[in-house]
Structure formats: C-alpha cells, structure tokens
Scaffold this motif. Structure first.
Motif, PDB file in Angstrom:
ATOM      1  N   LEU A 109      -3.228   4.678 -14.896  1.00 27.52           N
ATOM      2  CA  LEU A 109      -3.139   5.026 -13.477  1.00 27.52           C
ATOM      3  C   LEU A 109      -2.401   3.942 -12.702  1.00 27.52           C
ATOM      4  O   LEU A 109      -1.517   4.229 -11.895  1.00 27.52           O
ATOM      5  CB  LEU A 109      -4.537   5.244 -12.886  1.00 27.52           C
ATOM      6  CG  LEU A 109      -4.632   5.391 -11.363  1.00 27.52           C
ATOM      7  CD1 LEU A 109      -3.729   6.522 -10.869  1.00 27.52           C
ATOM      8  CD2 LEU A 109      -6.074   5.640 -10.934  1.00 27.52           C
ATOM      9  N   ALA A 110      -2.734   2.686 -12.946  1.00 27.33           N
ATOM     10  CA  ALA A 110      -2.105   1.582 -12.217  1.00 27.33           C
ATOM     11  C   ALA A 110      -0.852   1.066 -12.910  1.00 27.33           C
ATOM     12  O   ALA A 110      -0.171   0.186 -12.377  1.00 27.33           O
ATOM     13  CB  ALA A 110      -3.101   0.440 -12.043  1.00 27.33           C
ATOM     14  N   HIS A 165       4.146  10.099  -9.765  1.00 29.10           N
ATOM     15  CA  HIS A 165       4.129   8.932  -8.874  1.00 29.10           C
ATOM     16  C   HIS A 165       3.366   9.239  -7.584  1.00 29.10           C
ATOM     17  O   HIS A 165       2.673   8.373  -7.045  1.00 29.10           O
ATOM     18  CB  HIS A 165       5.560   8.497  -8.545  1.00 29.10           C
ATOM     19  CG  HIS A 165       5.635   7.156  -7.884  1.00 29.10           C
ATOM     20  ND1 HIS A 165       4.966   6.054  -8.344  1.00 29.10           N
ATOM     21  CD2 HIS A 165       6.302   6.748  -6.769  1.00 29.10           C
ATOM     22  CE1 HIS A 165       5.211   5.018  -7.562  1.00 29.10           C
ATOM     23  NE2 HIS A 165       6.014   5.411  -6.586  1.00 29.10           N
ATOM     24  N   ILE A 166       3.456  10.477  -7.105  1.00 33.72           N
ATOM     25  CA  ILE A 166       2.680  10.883  -5.925  1.00 33.72           C
ATOM     26  C   ILE A 166       1.188  10.794  -6.223  1.00 33.72           C
ATOM     27  O   ILE A 166       0.407  10.253  -5.432  1.00 33.72           O
ATOM     28  CB  ILE A 166       3.072  12.319  -5.506  1.00 33.72           C
ATOM     29  CG1 ILE A 166       4.531  12.366  -5.057  1.00 33.72           C
ATOM     30  CG2 ILE A 166       2.148  12.827  -4.402  1.00 33.72           C
ATOM     31  CD1 ILE A 166       5.052  13.775  -4.827  1.00 33.72           C
ATOM     32  N   VAL A 167       0.790  11.329  -7.380  1.00 30.75           N
ATOM     33  CA  VAL A 167      -0.622  11.284  -7.771  1.00 30.75           C
ATOM     34  C   VAL A 167      -1.077   9.835  -7.955  1.00 30.75           C
ATOM     35  O   VAL A 167      -2.190   9.465  -7.564  1.00 30.75           O
ATOM     36  CB  VAL A 167      -0.842  12.098  -9.057  1.00 30.75           C
ATOM     37  CG1 VAL A 167      -2.282  11.968  -9.541  1.00 30.75           C
ATOM     38  CG2 VAL A 167      -0.502  13.563  -8.814  1.00 30.75           C
ATOM     39  N   HIS A 168      -0.231   9.016  -8.540  1.00 30.65           N
ATOM     40  CA  HIS A 168      -0.517   7.589  -8.739  1.00 30.65           C
ATOM     41  C   HIS A 168      -0.886   6.926  -7.409  1.00 30.65           C
ATOM     42  O   HIS A 168      -1.909   6.243  -7.305  1.00 30.65           O
ATOM     43  CB  HIS A 168       0.715   6.933  -9.373  1.00 30.65           C
ATOM     44  CG  HIS A 168       0.836   5.457  -9.184  1.00 30.65           C
ATOM     45  ND1 HIS A 168       0.276   4.534 -10.045  1.00 30.65           N
ATOM     46  CD2 HIS A 168       1.479   4.738  -8.224  1.00 30.65           C
ATOM     47  CE1 HIS A 168       0.565   3.315  -9.631  1.00 30.65           C
ATOM     48  NE2 HIS A 168       1.299   3.410  -8.526  1.00 30.65           N
ATOM     49  N   TRP A 173      -5.262   4.847  -3.843  1.00 35.76           N
ATOM     50  CA  TRP A 173      -5.905   4.689  -2.534  1.00 35.76           C
ATOM     51  C   TRP A 173      -7.383   5.024  -2.624  1.00 35.76           C
ATOM     52  O   TRP A 173      -8.214   4.372  -1.983  1.00 35.76           O
ATOM     53  CB  TRP A 173      -5.217   5.571  -1.497  1.00 35.76           C
ATOM     54  CG  TRP A 173      -4.051   4.895  -0.841  1.00 35.76           C
ATOM     55  CD1 TRP A 173      -3.808   3.557  -0.790  1.00 35.76           C
ATOM     56  CD2 TRP A 173      -2.981   5.526  -0.141  1.00 35.76           C
ATOM     57  NE1 TRP A 173      -2.643   3.313  -0.115  1.00 35.76           N
ATOM     58  CE2 TRP A 173      -2.118   4.495   0.303  1.00 35.76           C
ATOM     59  CE3 TRP A 173      -2.658   6.843   0.148  1.00 35.76           C
ATOM     60  CZ2 TRP A 173      -0.958   4.749   1.033  1.00 35.76           C
ATOM     61  CZ3 TRP A 173      -1.509   7.102   0.875  1.00 35.76           C
ATOM     62  CH2 TRP A 173      -0.659   6.065   1.314  1.00 35.76           C
ATOM     63  N   LYS A 174      -7.724   6.023  -3.414  1.00 32.71           N
ATOM     64  CA  LYS A 174      -9.142   6.330  -3.619  1.00 32.71           C
ATOM     65  C   LYS A 174      -9.842   5.152  -4.292  1.00 32.71           C
ATOM     66  O   LYS A 174     -10.960   4.768  -3.922  1.00 32.71           O
ATOM     67  CB  LYS A 174      -9.304   7.582  -4.481  1.00 32.71           C
ATOM     68  CG  LYS A 174      -8.979   8.886  -3.781  1.00 32.71           C
ATOM     69  CD  LYS A 174      -9.336  10.067  -4.685  1.00 32.71           C
ATOM     70  CE  LYS A 174      -9.081  11.394  -4.012  1.00 32.71           C
ATOM     71  NZ  LYS A 174      -9.480  12.538  -4.867  1.00 32.71           N
ATOM     72  N   ARG A 175      -9.200   4.587  -5.298  1.00 33.40           N
ATOM     73  CA  ARG A 175      -9.781   3.422  -5.982  1.00 33.40           C
ATOM     74  C   ARG A 175      -9.951   2.258  -5.011  1.00 33.40           C
ATOM     75  O   ARG A 175     -10.973   1.574  -5.026  1.00 33.40           O
ATOM     76  CB  ARG A 175      -8.891   3.003  -7.155  1.00 33.40           C
ATOM     77  CG  ARG A 175      -9.370   1.735  -7.849  1.00 33.40           C
ATOM     78  CD  ARG A 175      -8.409   1.258  -8.924  1.00 33.40           C
ATOM     79  NE  ARG A 175      -8.407   2.156 -10.076  1.00 33.40           N
ATOM     80  CZ  ARG A 175      -7.674   1.932 -11.172  1.00 33.40           C
ATOM     81  NH1 ARG A 175      -6.888   0.865 -11.252  1.00 33.40           N
ATOM     82  NH2 ARG A 175      -7.728   2.783 -12.189  1.00 33.40           N
ATOM     83  N   GLN A 176      -8.952   2.044  -4.207  1.00 25.19           N
ATOM     84  CA  GLN A 176      -9.003   0.953  -3.236  1.00 25.19           C
ATOM     85  C   GLN A 176     -10.182   1.123  -2.286  1.00 25.19           C
ATOM     86  O   GLN A 176     -10.918   0.169  -2.006  1.00 25.19           O
ATOM     87  CB  GLN A 176      -7.690   0.907  -2.460  1.00 25.19           C
ATOM     88  CG  GLN A 176      -7.524  -0.284  -1.533  1.00 25.19           C
ATOM     89  CD  GLN A 176      -6.159  -0.250  -0.865  1.00 25.19           C
ATOM     90  OE1 GLN A 176      -5.883   0.646  -0.059  1.00 25.19           O
ATOM     91  NE2 GLN A 176      -5.304  -1.192  -1.198  1.00 25.19           N
TER      92      GLN A 176
END
Length: 243
Positions: A109-110, A165-168, A173-176
């Motif tokens: 993901l990252a 890349h959009i999903v990434h 942001w959810k993880r953040q």
C-alpha cells in the motif's frame, strides 16, 4: 327528573365524613380539581394536552445523554517544530540488501520497505479487498505479472495503473487518521511525510481538470519501490499520559 348533583342528598357518603369532629376546610388542590370539573370539554382536553406535552418535554430533556468532549492533550511545540521531534527512528536503509538485513518488510500500500512494527495489516487487507489493481507488472504494457507482493518489493520499479495510485492516496489518508486518532506507537515515515501528503492532495485535485473522464485502469503508471522508516512514539505517548 334527575336529582340535583350539587345537593348532599345526591352524594350520601358525604354525610358520614368527619361527623365526629369539627368541619375542616377542603384542601386547595381538591377545590381546584372541582373547578376543573366545571370546565368545558374543549378546555379540559386542551389543558390535559398542554400538561402532558410539558411532562414529556421535561422527561426527554433530562433523559438525553450529555455529550462530553474527548480529552485532548495539546502539544506546545512552537513554530517549526514537529510531534516527531525527539522520537526514536528506525530505518530500512537504502537498498534491498539493507532492508532484508534489518528485517524490514515490503508494504504494497505504501510502496516501501518498513520495520515490522510499522506494518499496518488492516490497511493492507482493505487495500487488497478494495482494489483489483494493486498487483504489479514488470513492464508498462502489463504483459509480465509479478507473482507476489514480496516479489514486487524486490523490483526497483514495477507498473500498475492510475486508479491504483488514486486508491493508494485515499487509503493512506485512512491509515494516517487511524494512526493519530488511535495513538499508534509506531507511525511510518510515509504518512508522517508532509511532502507525500501534499503530493496526494495535489494529485487528486489535478484529476478534476480532466474535461473527459478517462478509464483510470487503462493508464499505466510506474511505482518506485522505496526504503522507508518508522517513528517510535513511545516517549511522546508517555509525556502525553503524564502531562
């Protein structure tokens, strides 16, 4: 002919009340209830409606749960400082060999290698479920698919598509948010990065400039494998708990 209900003869039980003692004045509330009985049906119904409504309003008002704000532990960091100042920092080096030697794992993901404490399995699982485009290809024409996530991390560059890349950006942001809201001890250097966060914000905003919406799945994009790091927030959290 109906008897006059105002006479004692029509209400015989009153004769036996307090016959052995002095006559006492009726309590005021009984007098008022007698007056209510003489009101018209419309007035009586209106009064009952008003009293009932008032009673329920009071019950609802005092039975509502009282909202309480969550405790906040503000940091007075001063201008130009960061919550990451003074935290322990663990990196994965600058090469695959260094990353493997330090026990780092690849986060699809990252798009980087991270110390194990920074691997967010929940976010990665959501990424795999949400997207059918997370897997990588060795070439921009998508003819040679890389067989596993581990192998993706061993390539210097691999290819997905623009939707990936959009999903990434969206899921990072959810993880953040979860990292800060849940006071994670370990925060990876990607979601901690101002540069990456601003890049995602600008990238998504720029997509709105397309006058015709293309199929983002058909546009190839290179993914550069990174060697990232992890902030250990333990000391900061201790300050928060004791502050």
């Amino acid at each position: 002919m109906k008897p006059d209900i105002q006479t004692k003869e029509a209400v015989p039980f009153l004769k036996s009340v307090n016959n052995s003692g002095p006559t006492r004045e009726k309590p005021r509330f009984l007098t008022r209830m007698g007056r209510l009985g003489r009101l018209s049906p419309i007035a009586t119904n209106a009064l009952v409606f008003f009293l009932t409504s008032t009673l329920w309003a009071v019950i609802i008002l005092f039975s509502r749960p009282q909202l309480q704000s969550s405790p906040v532990w503000p940091y007075d960091l001063g201008h130009g400082n960061s919550i990451f100042d003074g935290t322990n920092f663990a990196g994965c080096g600058h090469s695959l060999e260094e990353a493997e030697r330090r026990g780092c794992e690849y986060d699809i993901l990252a798009n980087g290698h991270f110390p194990k404490g920074c691997i967010d399995e929940l976010g990665i699982d959501e990424y795999k479920r949400e997207s059918t485009t997370w897997y990588g290809f060795a070439d921009p024409n998508w003819t040679v698919r890389i067989p596993s996530a581990e192998e993706m991390g061993r390539h210097g560059v691999y290819y997905t598509n623009l939707r990936d890349h959009i999903v990434h950006c969206a899921l990072l942001w959810k993880r953040q948010y979860r990292a800060f809201a849940e006071n994670w001890r370990f925060i990876d250097s990607v979601i901690a990065s101002e540069e990456h966060t601003f890049h995602c914000a600008d990238f998504l905003a720029e997509l709105t400039d397309y006058t015709e919406h293309p199929d983002w799945r058909t546009i190839p994009i290179p993914v550069e494998v990174g060697y990232a790091a992890c902030f250990d927030m333990q000391d900061r959290l201790r300050q928060q708990d004791t502050g």
